[in-house]
Design a protein around this motif. Structure first.
Motif, mmCIF file in Angstrom:
data_model
loop_
_atom_site.group_PDB
_atom_site.id
_atom_site.type_symbol
_atom_site.label_atom_id
_atom_site.label_comp_id
_atom_site.label_asym_id
_atom_site.label_seq_id
_atom_site.Cartn_x
_atom_site.Cartn_y
_atom_site.Cartn_z
ATOM 1 N N THR A 80 0.621 -1.364 0.186
ATOM 2 C CA THR A 80 0.137 -0.141 0.121
ATOM 3 C C THR A 80 1.046 1.326 0.022
ATOM 4 O OG1 THR A 80 -1.743 -1.111 1.211
ATOM 5 C CG2 THR A 80 -1.766 1.348 1.250
ATOM 6 N N VAL A 81 0.678 2.167 -0.989
ATOM 7 C CA VAL A 81 1.425 3.311 -1.229
ATOM 8 C C VAL A 81 0.441 4.468 -1.645
ATOM 9 C CG1 VAL A 81 3.563 2.210 -1.737
ATOM 10 C CG2 VAL A 81 1.964 3.018 -3.731
ATOM 11 N N PRO A 82 0.931 5.669 -1.301
ATOM 12 C CA PRO A 82 0.328 6.937 -1.551
ATOM 13 C C PRO A 82 -0.179 6.686 -3.286
ATOM 14 C CG PRO A 82 1.961 7.653 -0.302
ATOM 15 C CD PRO A 82 2.016 6.018 -0.514
ATOM 16 N N ARG A 83 -1.299 7.187 -3.778
ATOM 17 C CA ARG A 83 -1.516 7.257 -5.246
ATOM 18 C C ARG A 83 -0.411 7.724 -6.191
ATOM 19 N NH1 ARG A 83 -6.003 5.987 -7.842
ATOM 20 N NH2 ARG A 83 -7.458 6.190 -5.902
ATOM 21 N N HIS A 84 -0.124 8.799 -5.759
ATOM 22 C CA HIS A 84 1.022 9.596 -6.659
ATOM 23 C C HIS A 84 2.200 8.732 -6.532
ATOM 24 C CE1 HIS A 84 2.403 11.031 -2.844
ATOM 25 N NE2 HIS A 84 3.570 11.332 -3.448
ATOM 26 N N VAL A 85 2.528 7.912 -5.515
ATOM 27 C CA VAL A 85 3.820 7.189 -5.525
ATOM 28 C C VAL A 85 3.510 6.138 -6.421
ATOM 29 C CG1 VAL A 85 5.246 5.662 -4.068
ATOM 30 C CG2 VAL A 85 4.414 7.796 -3.290
ATOM 31 N N ALA A 86 2.288 5.329 -6.390
ATOM 32 C CA ALA A 86 1.920 4.284 -7.428
ATOM 33 C C ALA A 86 1.947 4.696 -8.772
ATOM 34 C CB ALA A 86 0.746 3.702 -6.890
ATOM 35 N N GLU A 87 1.547 5.862 -9.005
ATOM 36 C CA GLU A 87 1.571 6.409 -10.353
ATOM 37 C C GLU A 87 3.005 6.525 -10.941
ATOM 38 O OE1 GLU A 87 -0.472 10.060 -10.467
ATOM 39 O OE2 GLU A 87 -2.408 9.093 -10.479
ATOM 40 N N ALA A 88 3.907 7.091 -10.073
ATOM 41 C CA ALA A 88 5.155 7.028 -10.409
ATOM 42 C C ALA A 88 6.017 5.584 -10.537
ATOM 43 C CB ALA A 88 6.179 7.754 -9.257
ATOM 44 N N PHE A 89 5.776 4.843 -9.629
ATOM 45 C CA PHE A 89 6.353 3.186 -10.056
ATOM 46 C C PHE A 89 5.709 2.973 -11.108
ATOM 47 C CE2 PHE A 89 7.228 2.743 -5.433
ATOM 48 C CZ PHE A 89 8.612 2.070 -5.405
ATOM 49 N N ALA A 90 4.359 2.911 -11.518
ATOM 50 C CA ALA A 90 3.531 2.549 -12.752
ATOM 51 C C ALA A 90 4.343 2.849 -14.092
ATOM 52 C CB ALA A 90 2.181 2.875 -12.621
ATOM 53 N N GLY A 91 4.468 4.424 -13.911
ATOM 54 C CA GLY A 91 5.045 5.091 -14.999
ATOM 55 C C GLY A 91 6.567 4.515 -15.396
ATOM 56 N N ALA A 92 7.245 4.405 -14.224
ATOM 57 C CA ALA A 92 8.596 3.985 -14.600
ATOM 58 C C ALA A 92 8.568 2.576 -14.935
ATOM 59 C CB ALA A 92 9.476 4.154 -13.248
ATOM 60 N N ALA A 93 7.719 1.662 -14.274
ATOM 61 C CA ALA A 93 7.771 0.376 -14.767
ATOM 62 C C ALA A 93 7.579 0.044 -16.331
ATOM 63 C CB ALA A 93 7.003 -0.499 -13.951
ATOM 64 N N ALA A 94 6.503 0.875 -16.539
ATOM 65 C CA ALA A 94 6.031 0.602 -17.946
ATOM 66 C C ALA A 94 6.968 1.324 -19.079
ATOM 67 C CB ALA A 94 4.731 1.622 -18.224
ATOM 68 N N GLU A 95 7.920 2.245 -18.594
ATOM 69 C CA GLU A 95 8.897 2.680 -19.644
ATOM 70 C C GLU A 95 9.957 1.608 -19.575
ATOM 71 O OE1 GLU A 95 11.275 4.770 -22.038
ATOM 72 O OE2 GLU A 95 9.332 5.011 -21.447
ATOM 73 N N ALA A 96 10.412 0.891 -18.582
ATOM 74 C CA ALA A 96 11.249 0.086 -18.443
ATOM 75 C C ALA A 96 10.831 -1.214 -19.351
ATOM 76 C CB ALA A 96 11.481 -0.689 -17.017
ATOM 77 N N LEU A 97 9.397 -1.688 -19.176
ATOM 78 C CA LEU A 97 9.108 -2.841 -20.228
ATOM 79 C C LEU A 97 8.986 -2.383 -21.636
ATOM 80 C CD1 LEU A 97 5.864 -3.995 -17.920
ATOM 81 C CD2 LEU A 97 8.243 -5.124 -18.431
ATOM 82 N N THR A 98 8.575 -1.115 -21.796
ATOM 83 C CA THR A 98 8.790 -0.678 -23.381
ATOM 84 C C THR A 98 10.184 -0.584 -23.882
ATOM 85 O OG1 THR A 98 7.049 0.677 -22.800
ATOM 86 C CG2 THR A 98 8.347 1.318 -24.661
ATOM 87 N N ASN A 99 11.438 -0.277 -23.100
ATOM 88 C CA ASN A 99 12.432 -0.402 -23.513
ATOM 89 C C ASN A 99 13.105 -1.816 -23.646
ATOM 90 O OD1 ASN A 99 13.026 2.240 -23.019
ATOM 91 N ND2 ASN A 99 13.660 2.286 -21.035
ATOM 92 N N VAL A 100 12.539 -2.889 -22.793
ATOM 93 C CA VAL A 100 12.795 -4.117 -23.369
ATOM 94 C C VAL A 100 12.328 -4.394 -24.530
ATOM 95 C CG1 VAL A 100 12.251 -6.602 -22.423
ATOM 96 C CG2 VAL A 100 13.045 -4.649 -20.746
ATOM 97 N N ALA A 101 11.167 -4.047 -24.568
ATOM 98 C CA ALA A 101 10.289 -4.349 -26.142
ATOM 99 C C ALA A 101 11.102 -3.556 -27.063
ATOM 100 C CB ALA A 101 8.864 -3.926 -26.233
ATOM 101 N N ARG A 102 11.745 -2.604 -26.979
ATOM 102 C CA ARG A 102 12.280 -1.655 -28.178
ATOM 103 C C ARG A 102 13.701 -2.476 -28.253
ATOM 104 N NH1 ARG A 102 11.449 4.272 -26.436
ATOM 105 N NH2 ARG A 102 8.946 4.636 -26.915
ATOM 106 N N ARG A 146 16.174 8.473 -18.345
ATOM 107 C CA ARG A 146 16.778 9.557 -17.320
ATOM 108 C C ARG A 146 15.396 10.198 -16.721
ATOM 109 N NH1 ARG A 146 21.741 9.551 -17.394
ATOM 110 N NH2 ARG A 146 23.219 9.069 -19.212
ATOM 111 N N ARG A 147 14.462 10.584 -17.905
ATOM 112 C CA ARG A 147 13.221 11.224 -17.121
ATOM 113 C C ARG A 147 12.111 10.441 -16.715
ATOM 114 N NH1 ARG A 147 16.388 14.909 -17.844
ATOM 115 N NH2 ARG A 147 16.129 16.820 -19.070
ATOM 116 N N SER A 148 11.732 9.299 -17.656
ATOM 117 C CA SER A 148 10.706 8.477 -17.461
ATOM 118 C C SER A 148 10.938 7.603 -16.221
ATOM 119 C CB SER A 148 9.939 7.596 -18.527
ATOM 120 O OG SER A 148 9.522 8.849 -19.281
ATOM 121 N N ILE A 149 12.252 7.163 -15.974
ATOM 122 C CA ILE A 149 12.426 6.200 -15.059
ATOM 123 C C ILE A 149 13.094 6.894 -13.854
ATOM 124 C CG2 ILE A 149 13.920 4.222 -14.461
ATOM 125 C CD1 ILE A 149 13.588 3.159 -17.263
ATOM 126 N N VAL A 150 14.230 7.390 -13.740
ATOM 127 C CA VAL A 150 15.188 7.909 -12.752
ATOM 128 C C VAL A 150 14.399 9.115 -12.335
ATOM 129 C CG1 VAL A 150 17.333 8.966 -12.014
ATOM 130 C CG2 VAL A 150 17.307 7.104 -13.862
#
Length: 384
Positions: A289-311, A353-357
């Protein structure tokens, strides 16, 4: 603040003037306290006929009592105008009664304890009031001393009066320069505060812009990139769900109403990220359980990491893990691709650098990337 009132208020909007006031009040307390004691000792030691203890005793008692009150008030409250008015009244009374308090020999060259007390009072008036009040007060006191000397038939009153005039001019000039310097310092500090405030506003605007760009990058651009790379068919249900999610995100960005409050289960949020990915994602997600804005940060960073894997990884699968350890929430995206040399990643590369870090740093967390021939591991963390 009334003109001439020296305040000890530490919350003053003019810090240089406030600092000057505190220093002046402390110096005034020390100097007046020392002078009051020295004057009392000098008065008693110089008590020879025709000076009578019937007059001198009460005068010394008044001087010491007033000195104690002055010191206490200056240390506790600064130098209010009423305190200076009391100082003028007490010293002026001693001046007019000096024929019964000092002997004629002690007045030569302004050396009597009363003349020295007048000098101290002139100084206190100058540091308490501005010139328009300090000069008349000093002249009135010097005049009272001259009048008292004339009434007692003492010689040299005019000479002492001249000395007092020089003292008035010198102390008023000095304090005027000090106050002007403090005013210039406060003006410079005010300009600095205004510039810092404007800079903070600009930084906030730029941070907001970067966040909006990041949100667009992590939603619409990622989806378009996936389509362009052939990672999803036009009739794909996953693509339809992702497009609907992206459209909702764009609407929230336009309205400025993206939810940031409340708490959510990070595992559920990341499950949605895994489901929308073009990869085959093996998810190991423990509830966190985390604050919503923290969850959004995790989700965005994880989505970017998965996209980088696909690319870039050259593989069609990845692992997504969510766990908690040592008071931290950890999320990992792991692939078994060819890896990369992070040192060779261009400085302006937005995704890493932006979407993850920076996304994780914006919520007080962090991110790390380990990559080599055996694959890449992106670690995201946040501490409550």
């Amino acid at each position: 603040m009334p003109p001439g009132l020296l305040s000890l208020d530490p919350e003053s909007r003019d810090p240089a003037r406030a600092a000057l006031n505190r220093i002046v009040a402390l110096c005034a307390a020390v100097m007046r306290g020392a002078e009051g004691v020295v004057a009392a000792v000098a008065a008693l030691l110089g008590a020879v006929p025709p000076v009578s203890y019937a007059w001198l005793g009460p005068a010394v008692a008044v001087n010491l009592s007033w000195t104690a009150l002055f010191v206490w008030t200056a240390l506790r409250h600064g130098l209010p105008s009423r305190l200076m008015a009391g100082e003028l009244v007490v010293t002026g009374a001693f001046c007019l009664a000096q024929g019964r308090l000092v002997v004629a020999e002690a007045t030569v060259g302004g050396a009597s304890w009363i003349a020295v007390l007048v000098t101290m009072t002139i100084l206190l008036a100058s540091i308490t009031w501005r010139a328009r009040a300090a000069v008349p007060a000093g002249l009135a006191l010097a005049g009272a001393h001259l009048a008292g000397a004339e009434l007692a038939g003492f010689a040299g009153g005019a000479f002492t009066f001249g000395i007092h005039l020089l003292q008035i001019a010198a102390t008023v000039t000095l304090m005027t320069l000090l106050r002007r310097s403090a005013g210039l310092a406060d003006a410079a500090l005010a300009r600095l505060r205004a510039a810092q405030k404007e800079s903070a506003v600009l930084r906030a605007r730029r941070a907001d812009e970067r966040m909006q760009y990041s949100r667009v990058h992590d939603t619409v651009l990622n989806t378009l990139t996936t389509i362009g790379a052939g990672g999803a068919a036009a009739t794909s249900r996953t693509l339809r769900e992702q497009a609907a999610s992206d459209l909702g995100e764009l609407e929230r960005i336009a309205a400025g109403t993206a939810a940031t409050g409340g708490a959510v289960d990070l595992g559920e949020v990341l499950s949605g990220v895994a489901g929308r990915s073009a990869l085959s994602v093996a998810a190991e997600l423990r509830p966190q359980t985390v604050p919503r804005h923290v969850a959004e940060a995790f989700a965005g960073a994880a989505a970017e990491a998965l996209t980088n894997v696909a690319r870039h990884a050259g593989v069609g699968e990845a692992r997504l893990r969510c766990d908690g350890a040592a008071g931290r929430v950890l999320v990992e995206v792991i692939d078994a691709g060819g890896g990369f040399d992070r040192a060779r990643v261009p400085e302006g590369r937005f995704g890493l650098r932006r979407s993850i870090v920076e996304r994780m740093e914006s919520v007080g967390g962090g991110a790390g990337v380990e990559s080599g021939a055996g694959g890449t591991r992106v670690t995201l963390w946040w501490s409550p």
